[in-house]
Design a protein around this motif. Sequence first.
Motif, PDB file in Angstrom:
ATOM      1  N   LYS A  88       4.274   5.727  10.947  1.00  0.00           N
ATOM      2  CA  LYS A  88       5.481   5.875  10.134  1.00  0.00           C
ATOM      3  C   LYS A  88       6.359   6.995  10.692  1.00  0.00           C
ATOM      4  N   GLN A  92      10.083   6.572  12.079  1.00  0.00           N
ATOM      5  CA  GLN A  92      11.125   7.316  11.377  1.00  0.00           C
ATOM      6  C   GLN A  92      11.978   8.070  12.407  1.00  0.00           C
ATOM      7  N   ASP A 143      10.494  -0.145   7.869  1.00  0.00           N
ATOM      8  CA  ASP A 143      10.227  -0.659   6.515  1.00  0.00           C
ATOM      9  C   ASP A 143       8.890  -1.401   6.464  1.00  0.00           C
ATOM     10  N   ILE A 146       5.942   1.019   6.693  1.00  0.00           N
ATOM     11  CA  ILE A 146       5.715   1.682   5.394  1.00  0.00           C
ATOM     12  C   ILE A 146       4.907   0.763   4.475  1.00  0.00           C
ATOM     13  N   GLU A 149       1.104   0.360   6.397  1.00  0.00           N
ATOM     14  CA  GLU A 149       0.462   1.433   7.155  1.00  0.00           C
ATOM     15  C   GLU A 149      -0.999   1.690   6.787  1.00  0.00           C
TER      16      GLU A 149
END
Length: 175
Positions: A88, A92, A143, A146, A149
């Motif tokens: 993540k 990000q 997305d 998330i 994960e």
Amino acid sequence: MFNEKIQIGLKKQLNRELESSQLYLSMASWMECQHGSLEGISNFLYDHSDEERKHMLRLIRYINKRGGSSDIFMKSTFLEEVSYNSLKELFQKLFEHEKIISKEINSLVELSLQERDYFTYNFLQWYIEEQIEEEALTKMILDKIILVEKDKAGLYLFDRDIKNFHQKMKSSCKS
Ligand code: FEO
């Protein structure tokens, strides 16, 4: 004589593309080391590093075509970090990076209009299209990461999706 302000802006951009290529490469290598079984994601990142290099080449060749000077590379201030706490976090960072690149392309487009350099304005339209795609792609991956994960089976399926999606993208680029 190629407009000096435009040349400086384009040179900064080509160095950012080089940095992007290095960023994707370091992420690909990190993925391969830390999550060797998720080869769909690492292959996607390796190939995207090549894409970013192509973005850089496109700028170099445009500057040269317009009669700009060839002292193109700047000192890199990049890549102090090549480790991530999670997938993540990696995606990000990638998404934030692409948003910064989009902002910079927008500033270049604005500069080309201020300087009334419509050739460069036209040249930059390709980068605008590309950034729309890249922001959407990195956001979509983030997305999904998330969502899956913490779920090993979900992550496995996601990696397979990325592999299929990536293959499709590669074959549509060839045709
Ligand atoms: Fe060429 Fe992802 O910016």
